[in-house]
Scaffold this active site. Sequence first.
Site, mmCIF file in Angstrom:
data_model
loop_
_atom_site.group_PDB
_atom_site.id
_atom_site.type_symbol
_atom_site.label_atom_id
_atom_site.label_comp_id
_atom_site.label_asym_id
_atom_site.label_seq_id
_atom_site.Cartn_x
_atom_site.Cartn_y
_atom_site.Cartn_z
ATOM 1 C CB SER A 174 16.578 -0.320 -5.004
ATOM 2 O OG SER A 174 16.966 -0.204 -6.396
ATOM 3 C CG ASP A 221 8.515 2.513 -5.352
ATOM 4 O OD1 ASP A 221 7.810 1.810 -6.173
ATOM 5 O OD2 ASP A 221 8.588 1.981 -4.028
ATOM 6 C CD GLU A 238 8.058 11.266 -6.942
ATOM 7 O OE1 GLU A 238 8.950 12.431 -6.340
ATOM 8 O OE2 GLU A 238 8.125 11.094 -8.195
ATOM 9 N NE ARG A 288 -3.635 0.656 2.182
ATOM 10 C CZ ARG A 288 -4.993 0.913 1.756
ATOM 11 N NH1 ARG A 288 -5.400 -0.040 0.571
ATOM 12 N NH2 ARG A 288 -5.374 2.085 1.443
ATOM 13 C CB ILE A 289 0.596 4.190 -1.915
ATOM 14 C CG1 ILE A 289 0.892 3.569 -3.214
ATOM 15 C CG2 ILE A 289 1.386 5.828 -1.748
ATOM 16 C CD1 ILE A 289 0.452 4.210 -4.529
ATOM 17 C CG HIS A 294 10.874 -0.969 -5.775
ATOM 18 N ND1 HIS A 294 9.609 -1.128 -5.895
ATOM 19 C CD2 HIS A 294 11.216 -0.813 -7.064
ATOM 20 C CE1 HIS A 294 9.517 -1.032 -7.114
ATOM 21 N NE2 HIS A 294 10.278 -0.620 -7.865
ATOM 22 C CG ASN A 318 9.556 -0.178 -0.084
ATOM 23 O OD1 ASN A 318 9.125 -1.245 0.096
ATOM 24 N ND2 ASN A 318 9.811 -0.060 -1.389
HETATM 25 N N1 LIG Z 1 4.381 6.667 0.172
HETATM 26 C C1 LIG Z 1 5.068 5.582 -0.089
HETATM 27 N N2 LIG Z 1 4.598 4.426 0.152
HETATM 28 C C2 LIG Z 1 5.048 3.241 -0.038
HETATM 29 C C3 LIG Z 1 6.270 3.360 -0.774
HETATM 30 C C4 LIG Z 1 7.018 4.475 -1.044
HETATM 31 O O1 LIG Z 1 8.036 4.637 -1.731
HETATM 32 N N3 LIG Z 1 6.260 5.847 -0.728
HETATM 33 N N4 LIG Z 1 6.776 2.114 -1.390
HETATM 34 C C5 LIG Z 1 5.850 1.013 -1.105
HETATM 35 C C6 LIG Z 1 6.213 -0.315 -1.665
HETATM 36 N N5 LIG Z 1 6.053 -0.361 -3.095
HETATM 37 C C7 LIG Z 1 6.759 -0.722 -3.979
HETATM 38 O O2 LIG Z 1 8.007 -0.885 -3.627
HETATM 39 C C8 LIG Z 1 4.774 -0.340 -3.432
HETATM 40 C C9 LIG Z 1 3.583 -0.557 -2.837
HETATM 41 C C10 LIG Z 1 2.182 -0.495 -3.230
HETATM 42 C C11 LIG Z 1 2.290 -0.027 -4.547
HETATM 43 C C12 LIG Z 1 0.611 0.104 -5.240
HETATM 44 O O3 LIG Z 1 0.320 0.822 -6.276
HETATM 45 N N6 LIG Z 1 -0.519 0.005 -4.314
HETATM 46 C C13 LIG Z 1 -1.740 -0.051 -4.508
HETATM 47 C C14 LIG Z 1 -2.589 -1.040 -4.187
HETATM 48 C C15 LIG Z 1 -2.078 -2.380 -4.972
HETATM 49 C C16 LIG Z 1 -2.691 -3.489 -4.688
HETATM 50 O O4 LIG Z 1 -3.462 -3.667 -3.598
HETATM 51 O O5 LIG Z 1 -2.301 -4.400 -5.279
HETATM 52 C C17 LIG Z 1 -2.563 1.055 -3.539
HETATM 53 O O6 LIG Z 1 -1.721 1.439 -2.533
HETATM 54 O O7 LIG Z 1 -3.258 1.937 -4.150
HETATM 55 C C18 LIG Z 1 3.146 0.324 -5.672
HETATM 56 C C19 LIG Z 1 4.333 0.136 -5.030
HETATM 57 C C20 LIG Z 1 5.335 0.945 0.026
HETATM 58 N N7 LIG Z 1 4.561 2.178 0.526
HETATM 59 N N1 LIG Z 2 6.462 -2.775 -4.291
HETATM 60 C C1 LIG Z 2 6.628 -3.637 -3.532
HETATM 61 C C2 LIG Z 2 7.127 -4.934 -3.772
HETATM 62 O O1 LIG Z 2 6.703 -5.442 -4.757
HETATM 63 N N2 LIG Z 2 7.742 -5.710 -2.875
HETATM 64 C C3 LIG Z 2 8.069 -7.206 -3.290
HETATM 65 O O2 LIG Z 2 7.302 -7.876 -2.826
HETATM 66 C C4 LIG Z 2 7.995 -9.307 -2.617
HETATM 67 C C5 LIG Z 2 7.511 -9.635 -1.187
HETATM 68 O O3 LIG Z 2 7.838 -10.710 -1.041
HETATM 69 P P1 LIG Z 2 8.005 -11.476 0.412
HETATM 70 O O4 LIG Z 2 6.360 -10.881 1.149
HETATM 71 O O5 LIG Z 2 8.169 -12.765 0.504
HETATM 72 O O6 LIG Z 2 8.989 -10.650 1.372
HETATM 73 C C6 LIG Z 2 9.041 -8.859 -2.680
HETATM 74 O O7 LIG Z 2 9.888 -9.326 -3.853
HETATM 75 C C7 LIG Z 2 9.414 -7.355 -2.546
HETATM 76 O O8 LIG Z 2 10.480 -6.575 -3.289
#
Ligand SMILES: Nc1nc2c(c(=O)[nH]1)N[C@@H](CN(C=O)c1ccc(C(=O)N[C@@H](CCC(=O)O)C(=O)O)cc1)CN2
Ligand SMILES: NCC(=O)N[C@@H]1O[C@H](COP(=O)([O-])[O-])[C@@H](O)[C@H]1O
Length: 250
Positions: A161, A170, A168, A116-117, A134, A132
């Site tokens: 990473s 990632d 914002e 979740r964002i 990623h 985080n």
């Molecule tokens: N403000 C921030 N929040 C989060 C970050 C960040 O950098 N800034 N990193 C994420 C982790 N992440 C990628 O690494 C990531 C998590 C969630 C989403 C996304 O699009 N989520 C959707 C729902 C998707 C779903 O339920 O399948 C949403 O929140 O609407 C993209 C990238 C952790 N949070």
């Molecule tokens: N955008 C966030 C994202 O995609 N994260 C990715 O979800 C997987 C979680 O695996 P895990 O639950 O086994 O740790 C991992 O590959 C992680 O990098």
Amino acid sequence: MGGRDIDAGSRGPRAQPDASTPPIPSPLPRLAVLVSGRGSNLQALLDAIAAGHLAAQVVGVFSDRPAAPALQRVPAPLRWSRDARAFPTRAEFDAALAVAVAAAQPDWIVCAGYLRILGDDFVARFRGRVLNIHPSLLPKYRGLHTHARALAAGEREHGVSVHFVVPELDAGAVIAQARVPVLADDEADTLAARVLQVEHPLLVAVVRLAAAGRIAEHGATVLLDGHPLFTPLQLDSTGHLDHSEPRSGP
Ligand SMILES: Nc1nc2c(c(=O)[nH]1)N[C@@H](CN(C=O)c1ccc(C(=O)N[C@@H](CCC(=O)O)C(=O)O)cc1)CN2
Ligand SMILES: NCC(=O)N[C@@H]1O[C@H](COP(=O)([O-])[O-])[C@@H](O)[C@H]1O
């Protein structure tokens, strides 16, 4: 799942330590881990702690999905989860999450497969202490479905990473990365599996630096031991971060 125990009792003169008094060990750094899925990165942290390779303690595991298998990797008192979809707004879920995370009094918050964002208020409350992991070589492929996107783009190299979390998505300062080759017959799942193999040592290595107080967020830059990192640390083949990376600047 509570915070630090504060001894409000003793008010008498404090005993003066002497040579026979063993030093009081400093409390282990407190980690709050945010998860949404299976939790293999959480498990990597737990395993490193259990093996004595990470001087920290997991004080809470938090999820937006009560059914997340990751929650089962820790005892029930450490679990907190709410179905985010049951909240009227994102802000209300984030507020509930922030209260629960704050109650654990973490030194660091690790998003380990948290999907979740996080809202601006949550990030602001814990800014500089949220990491985080990623699955891409940022700044490439922010967001989701990174492996499929890298394959579609014909990448020959991919990876993972660990970065500071900012509002914002990632876009926070990248602390460290690990790289894997993309093979000709790769599909998203085979590439994801190869990346996951380096995610675990990378996350442990970065959290080890964080727990030791060796990294800090300084605007768009990472400080390692007080020195700015102008390129992310790289995980080598032995699972260690390359600290010899040349650093320019003071
Ligand atoms: N403000 C921030 N929040 C989060 C970050 C960040 O950098 N800034 N990193 C994420 C982790 N992440 C990628 O690494 C990531 C998590 C969630 C989403 C996304 O699009 N989520 C959707 C729902 C998707 C779903 O339920 O399948 C949403 O929140 O609407 C993209 C990238 C952790 N949070
Ligand atoms: N955008 C966030 C994202 O995609 N994260 C990715 O979800 C997987 C979680 O695996 P895990 O639950 O086994 O740790 C991992 O590959 C992680 O990098």
